[in-house]
Write an enzyme that holds these catalytic residues in place. Sequence first.
Site, PDB file in Angstrom:
ATOM      1  N   SER A  71       1.284  -1.215  -0.321  1.00 17.55           N
ATOM      2  CA  SER A  71      -0.457   0.412   0.827  1.00 17.55           C
ATOM      3  C   SER A  71       1.407   1.196  -0.009  1.00 17.55           C
ATOM      4  O   SER A  71       1.582   1.242   0.458  1.00 17.55           O
ATOM      5  CB  SER A  71      -1.026  -0.266   1.445  1.00 17.55           C
ATOM      6  OG  SER A  71      -1.500   1.247   1.477  1.00 17.55           O
ATOM      7  N   TYR A 126      -2.376  -0.279  10.540  1.00 18.33           N
ATOM      8  CA  TYR A 126      -2.498  -0.664   9.280  1.00 18.33           C
ATOM      9  C   TYR A 126      -1.139  -0.801   8.466  1.00 18.33           C
ATOM     10  O   TYR A 126      -0.866  -1.547   7.814  1.00 18.33           O
ATOM     11  CB  TYR A 126      -3.776  -0.437   8.749  1.00 18.33           C
ATOM     12  CG  TYR A 126      -3.761  -0.638   7.235  1.00 18.33           C
ATOM     13  CD1 TYR A 126      -3.648   0.947   6.745  1.00 18.33           C
ATOM     14  CD2 TYR A 126      -4.010  -1.733   6.471  1.00 18.33           C
ATOM     15  CE1 TYR A 126      -3.270   0.259   4.921  1.00 18.33           C
ATOM     16  CE2 TYR A 126      -3.933  -1.888   4.971  1.00 18.33           C
ATOM     17  CZ  TYR A 126      -3.716  -0.940   4.514  1.00 18.33           C
ATOM     18  OH  TYR A 126      -3.694  -1.395   3.154  1.00 18.33           O
ATOM     19  N   LYS A 138       2.003  -2.738   7.039  1.00 15.62           N
ATOM     20  CA  LYS A 138       2.572  -3.171   5.683  1.00 15.62           C
ATOM     21  C   LYS A 138       4.039  -2.919   5.027  1.00 15.62           C
ATOM     22  O   LYS A 138       5.006  -3.631   4.594  1.00 15.62           O
ATOM     23  CB  LYS A 138       1.524  -2.105   3.992  1.00 15.62           C
ATOM     24  CG  LYS A 138       0.647  -2.899   4.137  1.00 15.62           C
ATOM     25  CD  LYS A 138      -0.147  -3.840   3.282  1.00 15.62           C
ATOM     26  CE  LYS A 138      -1.355  -4.034   3.689  1.00 15.62           C
ATOM     27  NZ  LYS A 138      -1.738  -5.458   2.919  1.00 15.62           N
ATOM     28  N   PHE A 182      -2.273   2.537  -4.624  1.00 21.39           N
ATOM     29  CA  PHE A 182      -2.942   4.007  -3.928  1.00 21.39           C
ATOM     30  C   PHE A 182      -4.113   3.869  -3.443  1.00 21.39           C
ATOM     31  O   PHE A 182      -4.990   2.837  -2.638  1.00 21.39           O
ATOM     32  CB  PHE A 182      -2.482   5.404  -5.226  1.00 21.39           C
ATOM     33  CG  PHE A 182      -1.201   5.614  -5.105  1.00 21.39           C
ATOM     34  CD1 PHE A 182      -0.292   4.640  -4.998  1.00 21.39           C
ATOM     35  CD2 PHE A 182      -0.360   6.642  -4.321  1.00 21.39           C
ATOM     36  CE1 PHE A 182       1.024   4.251  -5.717  1.00 21.39           C
ATOM     37  CE2 PHE A 182       0.489   6.865  -4.416  1.00 21.39           C
ATOM     38  CZ  PHE A 182       1.519   5.720  -4.756  1.00 21.39           C
ATOM     39  N   ASN A 183      -5.382   4.855  -3.973  1.00 21.93           N
ATOM     40  CA  ASN A 183      -6.449   4.483  -3.554  1.00 21.93           C
ATOM     41  C   ASN A 183      -7.708   3.852  -4.866  1.00 21.93           C
ATOM     42  O   ASN A 183      -8.180   3.925  -5.277  1.00 21.93           O
ATOM     43  CB  ASN A 183      -7.473   5.971  -3.141  1.00 21.93           C
ATOM     44  CG  ASN A 183      -7.273   6.359  -1.851  1.00 21.93           C
ATOM     45  OD1 ASN A 183      -5.385   6.332  -2.318  1.00 21.93           O
ATOM     46  ND2 ASN A 183      -7.354   6.747  -1.040  1.00 21.93           N
ATOM     47  N   ARG A 204      -5.039  12.564  -2.818  1.00 24.78           N
ATOM     48  CA  ARG A 204      -5.207  11.556  -3.454  1.00 24.78           C
ATOM     49  C   ARG A 204      -5.188  10.327  -4.470  1.00 24.78           C
ATOM     50  O   ARG A 204      -5.704  10.988  -5.494  1.00 24.78           O
ATOM     51  CB  ARG A 204      -6.218  10.072  -2.530  1.00 24.78           C
ATOM     52  CG  ARG A 204      -6.338  10.429  -0.844  1.00 24.78           C
ATOM     53  CD  ARG A 204      -5.602   9.959  -0.356  1.00 24.78           C
ATOM     54  NE  ARG A 204      -5.246   9.826   0.949  1.00 24.78           N
ATOM     55  CZ  ARG A 204      -4.848  11.177   1.916  1.00 24.78           C
ATOM     56  NH1 ARG A 204      -4.727  11.475   0.736  1.00 24.78           N
ATOM     57  NH2 ARG A 204      -5.315  10.753   2.980  1.00 24.78           N
TER      58      ARG A 204
HETATM   59  C1  WQD Z   1      -9.468   9.512   1.364  1.00 21.09           C
HETATM   60  C2  WQD Z   1      -9.867  10.892   1.435  1.00 21.09           C
HETATM   61  C3  WQD Z   1     -10.104  11.194   4.401  1.00 21.09           C
HETATM   62  C4  WQD Z   1     -14.723   9.027   4.149  1.00 21.09           C
HETATM   63  C5  WQD Z   1      -7.165   4.112   1.715  1.00 21.09           C
HETATM   64  C6  WQD Z   1      -7.415   2.460   2.252  1.00 21.09           C
HETATM   65  C7  WQD Z   1      -5.373   2.358   2.979  1.00 21.09           C
HETATM   66  C8  WQD Z   1      -5.137   2.647   1.933  1.00 21.09           C
HETATM   67  C9  WQD Z   1      -4.825   3.776   1.266  1.00 21.09           C
HETATM   68  C10 WQD Z   1      -4.673   0.137   0.286  1.00 21.09           C
HETATM   69  C11 WQD Z   1      -8.829  11.065   3.106  1.00 21.09           C
HETATM   70  C12 WQD Z   1     -11.250  11.466   2.840  1.00 21.09           C
HETATM   71  C13 WQD Z   1     -13.150   9.571   3.567  1.00 21.09           C
HETATM   72  C14 WQD Z   1     -15.370  10.442   4.522  1.00 21.09           C
HETATM   73  C15 WQD Z   1     -13.965  11.810   3.940  1.00 21.09           C
HETATM   74  N1  WQD Z   1      -5.743   1.410   0.251  1.00 21.09           N
HETATM   75  N2  WQD Z   1     -12.717  11.396   3.752  1.00 21.09           N
HETATM   76  N3  WQD Z   1     -14.593  11.305   4.166  1.00 21.09           N
HETATM   77  O1  WQD Z   1      -7.340   7.101   3.892  1.00 21.09           O
HETATM   78  O2  WQD Z   1      -6.001   7.852   1.619  1.00 21.09           O
HETATM   79  O3  WQD Z   1      -6.459   5.244   2.630  1.00 21.09           O
HETATM   80  O4  WQD Z   1      -6.192   4.032   0.905  1.00 21.09           O
HETATM   81  O5  WQD Z   1      -4.240  -0.234   0.947  1.00 21.09           O
HETATM   82  O6  WQD Z   1      -6.354   0.749   2.932  1.00 21.09           O
HETATM   83  O7  WQD Z   1      -7.643   2.706   3.514  1.00 21.09           O
HETATM   84  O8  WQD Z   1      -8.826   6.556   1.838  1.00 21.09           O
HETATM   85  O9  WQD Z   1     -10.485   6.319   1.711  1.00 21.09           O
HETATM   86  O10 WQD Z   1     -10.405   6.629   4.079  1.00 21.09           O
HETATM   87  O11 WQD Z   1      -9.882   8.273   2.773  1.00 21.09           O
HETATM   88  O12 WQD Z   1     -13.624  13.197   3.997  1.00 21.09           O
HETATM   89  O13 WQD Z   1     -16.055  10.066   4.599  1.00 21.09           O
HETATM   90  O14 WQD Z   1     -11.440  10.922   2.058  1.00 21.09           O
HETATM   91  O15 WQD Z   1      -9.500  12.043   5.361  1.00 21.09           O
HETATM   92  O16 WQD Z   1      -8.964  12.723   2.980  1.00 21.09           O
HETATM   93  P1  WQD Z   1      -6.844   6.751   2.528  1.00 21.09           P
HETATM   94  P2  WQD Z   1     -10.127   6.937   3.138  1.00 21.09           P
END
Ligand code: WQD
Length: 337
Positions: A127, A152, A156, A181-182, A234
């Site tokens: 990740s 988490y 990794k 990434f995401n 992201r």
């Molecule tokens: C993205 C953005 C939140 C929810 C994830 C996975 C991790 C890894 C990387 C694979 C952030 C914002 C979110 C909400 C929001 N993937 N957000 N309101 O934190 O980058 O991590 O991708 O390994 O496993 O968890 O992704 O989708 O949680 O957040 O504003 O209700 O969206 O603060 O800025 P993140 P995310």
Amino acid sequence: MNKKIIVTGGAGYIGSHTVVELVAAGYEPVIIDDFRNSRSWIIDRIAELTGKSPLGYAVDCADEKEVLSVFRNHNDIAGVIHFAAYKAVGESVQKPTMYYQNNIGSLCTVLNAMKETGISNLVFSSSCTVYGQPDKPEVTENTLIQKANSPYGDTKIICERIVESVLASGQNIKGALLRYFNPIGAHPTSKLGELPNGIPNNLVPYITQTAAGLREQLVVNGNDYNTPDGTNIRDYIHVVDLAKAHVKAIEWLERQTKNCCEAFNLGTGKGSSVLEIIHNFEKVNGVKLNYKIGPRRAGDVEQIFANPSKAEKELGWKCQYSVADALKHSWDWEKTL
Ligand code: WQD
């Protein structure tokens, strides 16, 4: 006879999409999944999409005895893709030992079974969280691995080091560490997609559940960051593009003549802010989203996106879908649930 690939967590979100792409590429997947983070009907959906029912074992990936017996049941395994792990950043802060025990234990079990049965090709689901908050938003595989922001992310980092240590120990291993990434989106047929357990941690499933009326309102976690619109940036990559990268990684491993351990960034190379994702979702799906700006979320990285050139060059892989495609497919999937 098609080459067999063991896929741990093969009924999960990225795992199930990868199993479909493996069959399309002529491989025979063998799934190990105890469905703690999935549903058994996902296997039926894979069969619908591929015309073949994949072999499956409902086994806990940390169970040494059971996992070894699966490996020993099949003597023509070309490689292993190891997805099985817990992956919710927020949950890992609340339940750290569950994350360390499961994520590290299951990898060690798989590596030991590979040693016992002479399998050397391993694709490991890593990740971008290994980069923490990078000094520059665009990261390459040589960007400094920082202290993780969550247990988490730490699992990794530790798991990547375990694969490197196994290589250094003299075990025959060819490892591809795929730094996602995401991942967002769903299969274009809407037969596969994300199935978050309970309240979604991640942005896009929370958006689709809000649009579907399952959630009252989306809260944007902070808009006072040092980014153009103040919200986090992201690199959102379509899950099918990510799945195809795993097939390319298996093919790359099969071409390697020496033991190795290589990391690859899997992203689009473009960053999107939270507000851009929200507005893109509204535009592409013709829906209005109920959201408000709230406080920052602890542990959030301000901005990060991939430089994917190493994967493009060495794996011969390139993203085909846009963020808009992924947001459309995620909404189409949500409407089937
Ligand atoms: C993205 C953005 C939140 C929810 C994830 C996975 C991790 C890894 C990387 C694979 C952030 C914002 C979110 C909400 C929001 N993937 N957000 N309101 O934190 O980058 O991590 O991708 O390994 O496993 O968890 O992704 O989708 O949680 O957040 O504003 O209700 O969206 O603060 O800025 P993140 P995310």
